[in-house]
Design an enzyme around this catalytic site. Sequence first.
Site, PDB file in Angstrom:
ATOM      1  N   ASP A 181       0.862  -1.174   0.000  1.00  0.00           N
ATOM      2  CA  ASP A 181       0.000   0.000   0.000  1.00  0.00           C
ATOM      3  C   ASP A 181       0.906   1.234   0.000  1.00  0.00           C
ATOM      4  OD1 ASP A 181      -2.343   1.574   0.305  1.00  0.00           O
ATOM      5  OD2 ASP A 181      -1.992   1.687   2.452  1.00  0.00           O
ATOM      6  N   LYS A 182       0.338   2.404  -0.280  1.00  0.00           N
ATOM      7  CA  LYS A 182       1.143   3.628  -0.279  1.00  0.00           C
ATOM      8  C   LYS A 182       0.940   4.434   1.000  1.00  0.00           C
ATOM      9  CE  LYS A 182      -0.098   7.531  -2.083  1.00  0.00           C
ATOM     10  NZ  LYS A 182       0.229   8.513  -1.028  1.00  0.00           N
ATOM     11  N   THR A 183      -0.274   4.944   1.205  1.00  0.00           N
ATOM     12  CA  THR A 183      -0.528   5.858   2.309  1.00  0.00           C
ATOM     13  C   THR A 183      -0.380   5.153   3.648  1.00  0.00           C
ATOM     14  OG1 THR A 183      -2.091   7.019   0.897  1.00  0.00           O
ATOM     15  CG2 THR A 183      -2.166   7.517   3.249  1.00  0.00           C
TER      16      THR A 183
ATOM     17  N   GLU B 288      -3.234  20.894   1.785  1.00  0.00           N
ATOM     18  CA  GLU B 288      -3.832  22.194   2.115  1.00  0.00           C
ATOM     19  C   GLU B 288      -3.489  22.596   3.537  1.00  0.00           C
ATOM     20  OE1 GLU B 288      -7.937  23.180   1.005  1.00  0.00           O
ATOM     21  OE2 GLU B 288      -6.649  24.317  -0.329  1.00  0.00           O
TER      22      GLU B 288
ATOM     23  N   ARG C 293       6.249  18.107  -4.180  1.00  0.00           N
ATOM     24  CA  ARG C 293       4.954  18.375  -4.813  1.00  0.00           C
ATOM     25  C   ARG C 293       4.820  19.886  -4.992  1.00  0.00           C
ATOM     26  NH1 ARG C 293       1.344  13.822  -3.132  1.00  0.00           N
ATOM     27  NH2 ARG C 293      -0.402  15.185  -2.703  1.00  0.00           N
TER      28      ARG C 293
ATOM     29  N   LYS D  31      -7.115  -5.164  -5.247  1.00  0.00           N
ATOM     30  CA  LYS D  31      -5.792  -5.425  -4.676  1.00  0.00           C
ATOM     31  C   LYS D  31      -5.603  -6.923  -4.464  1.00  0.00           C
ATOM     32  CE  LYS D  31      -5.145  -1.084  -2.082  1.00  0.00           C
ATOM     33  NZ  LYS D  31      -4.821  -0.507  -0.774  1.00  0.00           N
TER      34      LYS D  31
ATOM     35  N   ASN E 276      -8.569  -1.247   4.210  1.00  0.00           N
ATOM     36  CA  ASN E 276      -8.653  -1.506   2.774  1.00  0.00           C
ATOM     37  C   ASN E 276      -7.514  -2.408   2.284  1.00  0.00           C
ATOM     38  OD1 ASN E 276      -6.736   0.435   3.263  1.00  0.00           O
ATOM     39  ND2 ASN E 276      -7.205   1.676   1.473  1.00  0.00           N
TER      40      ASN E 276
END
Length: 1238
Positions: free
Chosen positions: A449-451, A550, A647, A867, A890
């Site tokens: 997974d990434k996050t 943000e 970013r 996945k 997830n």
Amino acid sequence: MSRRRVDSRGSLGPDDEVMPYSDDETDDELEVSSEEEEQEEPPGAPQPPVEVRPSELGWKVKANDRPYHQLPEFQKKVFLCFKKSRYSGNAIKTYKYNVLTFIPLNLFEQLKRAANLYFLALLILQIIPDISTLPWYTTLIPLVVVLGVTAIKDLVDDLARHRMDKEINNRKCEVLLDGRFQGSKWREIQVGDVVRLKKNDFIPADILLLSSSNPNSLCYVETAELDGETNLKFKLGLRVTDERLQNEHELADFDALIECEEPNNRLDKFIGTMLWQRERYPLDLDNMLLRGCKVRNTEECHGLVIFAGADTKIMRNGGKTRFKRTKIDELMNYMVYTIFVLLILVAAGLAIGHTFWYEEIGSKAWYLYDGKDQDASYRGFLSFWGYIIVLNTMVPISLYVSVEVIRLGQSKFINWDLQMYHAEKDTPAKARTTTLNEQLGQIEYIFSDKTGTLTQNIMQFKKCTIAGRTYGDPTTAEGVSLDRGRPVDWSWNNLADKKFPFLDHSLVSCVRSRKDKDATEFFKLLSLCHTVMVENKDGELIYQAASPDEGALVTAARNFGYVFLSRTQDTITIREMDKEVTYEMLALLDFNSDRKRMSIILKFPDGRVRLYCKGADTVIYERLSPDSRHKETTQAALDIFANATLRTLCLSYKDISAAEWDDWSRRHREAQISMSDRDAALDHVYEQIENNLMLIGATAIEDKLQDGVPETIAKLAKADIKIWVLTGDKKETAENIGFSCSLLTDEMQIHYGEDVNEKLRIRQTNRRNEPQTVLRGKKRPAEPFFPMPGRNALIITGGWLNEILYEKKKKRRRLRLRRLGKRTPPANTQDGQPMDDREKELRQIDFVDMACECEAVICCRVTPKQKANVVSLVKKYKKAVTLSIGDGANDVNMIKTADIGVGISGQEGMQAVMSSDYAFAQFRYLERLLLVHGRWSYIRMCKFLRFFFFKNFAFTLVHFWYSFFSGYSSQVAYEDWFITLYNLCYSSLPVLLVGLLDQDVNDKLSLKFPKLYLPGQQGLLFNYKNFFTSLFHGIFVSLIIFFIPYGAFLQTMGQDGEAPSDYQSFAVVTSSSLVFIVNLQISLDTSYWTFVNCFAVLGSIAIYFGIMFDIHSAGIHVIFPSMFKFTGAASNALRQPYLWLTIILSVGISLLPVICIQFLYKSIWPSVGDKVQRNRKKYEMELEEDEKKKPSAFERGRRSRRSAYAFSHSRGYADLIASGRSIRRRPTRGGVQREENI
């Protein structure tokens, strides 16, 4: 060198921004899509009559009415005539056993293991007197011990699951019962209950939000346990429930009927209606609080339970719990079958020998008559079963006990490894299973997974460029660059976030002096142009942002003196240094994935109207005024930022005249009330005002990776482990992280979904056009998809994944079959539809082959089910050992599907950890888990098994050679007690310690040379070749230890004039030779010597002689005359020097060939491990020198493409702000109006 990208523009295909759920689509969605599909069919196609029925919402929930859900219409059949409610209770169950089922179920599972069943069959045979050659208890006791030890281990594991379930099920919650809220446990909650949740409570079920203490029933939730993200999401109650359901009495009278979709695993969708007081109200996902989330920044909220327990979306995404076994376990099972076949063949051969021997010799020798009138065939039959018992030690039952002990030990070493302990979170590594350790040394594919797994999900404002000048590197207030700077002291700003790290003092002094107008505008824009919500709690400002990016930008502005204080529906208030200023917000043009920018139009206190805009550099530069300055210098700075994988975001402004504003605002209002395609109309109006912008500068945000991620990925790649990233994030975000963690490089050619689909379509078309004779003939090797030299990478979205694998078509066809009857085959074979299941399977194989040709694969916008599907495809078609690592709910399905599942612990969400096999706090520990613990575990287990098989073949096959001299009569060659104690005391400890402690090189060298990991991936250390090598080695040793003493005993005279050639002396010499050979052989195979190993080898030999002299003594024979028959045999035999010379000769001849072969192999064909061992001292000195030097920073690869925050930013809170729903006057009970501001 610029990175090459396959052009993907202009192609038609799935929307990359949408997360697909094709396999989980509800019928109403599929009905619509199917109708669309049918409309596309040629007009001439025959159409059978179709009766289209409106879809029904099949799930009904009545508020505050438990008996309603027990009505017969909501019952489902469980077994025969037994029925139960279709509504699940809220208790969850992850355990396997209870008090009644533990013994039968555990025995059933253990007897599925071939060896246990084999020993049970042997035990039954040993009970039969005519067959038994050994007492029945010699098998019963070890079998009971093995089953008992395994059962206790399973019980301990299951009790841990019971405890975890109990802890969750017994969490407290307030439920509305009998007209008032009462304390209740989670497991007692039922569908239709009204519950009250408070701040920081976990949500116990899938709940419809009715009201909250916030205005408009706004409720903030943290979804860390679902997706690993810590930024807050907001949910809204319906206006009608918010206004009418605020107190306990009103909630008790609430009697609405909810009709909604059936329970499913879609985390992104919910459809339903609420029927209350003869009015229907639509419900969607924004009204739902999902189980596993946490209530944040909301003092109190009320909700109605819609789905409970196993029906909740988080549980539906969990996937099935799969029983995991290692490759070595599977091999061992096959080897047990092989040994069993060998055993039957050998026993059958000896039984036939006994039949012929009895006919020719036994029946004619009067002194061999045993008083039984049995013919030769029947005696041969009994001899067959007798040899099955005698030779059963080829697979000793102690093997499985030893394997379990070794695995338990390896698990403890992982738990105790301080280098995998994360002090910051006080989280040690945890092996949550004891059965998979050696599989860690065979991993070929990692799915991550990434996050929260690769990244910390923490954004930091690192650098910026303002009016052509770049800031962010360590600099003094005067602008002098430093090699190492000290953080800025924010004590001058009492509203600053003191944890905000920044090293450039010159920017702070520039902003504080207010001499640079561009710097002032830069931070003013950051404090005004956003959709962040703010809460003032005890004088401290708490920001809630739609995305961490943000939040990082507004926090940066706050620290530089431009502090966002509050907002209403049409104003925004900030503090500019020491002055508070309120701006009128005329319009908020929110971000979306097509616009890749957001703007705000403000009216200043002096009457000026100005537009502030921030967005991706590509879209901002297209809209800049020709008069805008600093384009080139800003572009150069953006390139530098992008090369550092930051970013980036461009900032600009535009002054708007009163006439222009009046004209545009009229068109904007018209677009807002447009009835057709409102979003497109608004985007068109936004385009008309967002032009002729003046560039201010750009920001650079770091999406902080976890420590050591790039180094870990680089090290694992050297070990030939392929890493695939499977994430629900947007394509650009995932690609950006791919570069940040060095998974992607500029030299790679990246292929996207449309390109992949085209290559697969061409391959499929070519296959269809091949003659059938070619297809049926000899299978040809597949051509590579990327024949050109160079490195390739694949980035594919969930939508394209469904398109490529025919998943959506499969579901639609299934629905069409249901509605239209039998489906005719496609008339046009070029339409991309699969012709049959075989073609679908070939398409999947092609996709896996193509992906495996790539250096890196990133699947983005994929669902939890997708996945798991990707993992299962690689397992199925590559027969590879896979590992999945993630931190959120997830990822649970993926973790359960892979051969090894790893959970990142220490986060808020523990759902992934609960389903994992191993857990630790940081991704970087994966390197040590695999390259050190995994490799050592694999080497140890393989060495243990090879030696165990060898020592038991050498021990058992002596009976085979002896049978030629005993009339094939099932007579044993050793004393009974030696057979019983051989595997228990005389040879078990040294080999057990090798399985626990052995290491070819230490941990530091294991990490320095990742190539040492390759033998495990290729299964080189334990396979059928090694098995037969052990078999032939055992045959050779058994020949030596039988025939050398046999030859020595033949026609021999001892020193005392007596012949020592009796059966008992022969058994003593043979067993003594065997014990010496086995213990010295394991000494030759030991790579890592400790005091314990040395003690075990010498101790085993000493124990042998000690026990042997005891059981051969006259004293014990007097007490148990029938059990100890070898009285004085050992002392009589071992006082003869001639027999000691025989033992030495047997040991020497057995070990000499092994020493020679090992010497030749290590000299002529050394492995990587042999080379490292040979130069171990040199490498260890190099490592010590490297540690003394200052470690160099990891350099990230250069990039040509910008890493834009705006590409990955999600839609903000603009609709919420503009609607005024978050800031609304609510009448209090006393009738006084009060304004609430979040």
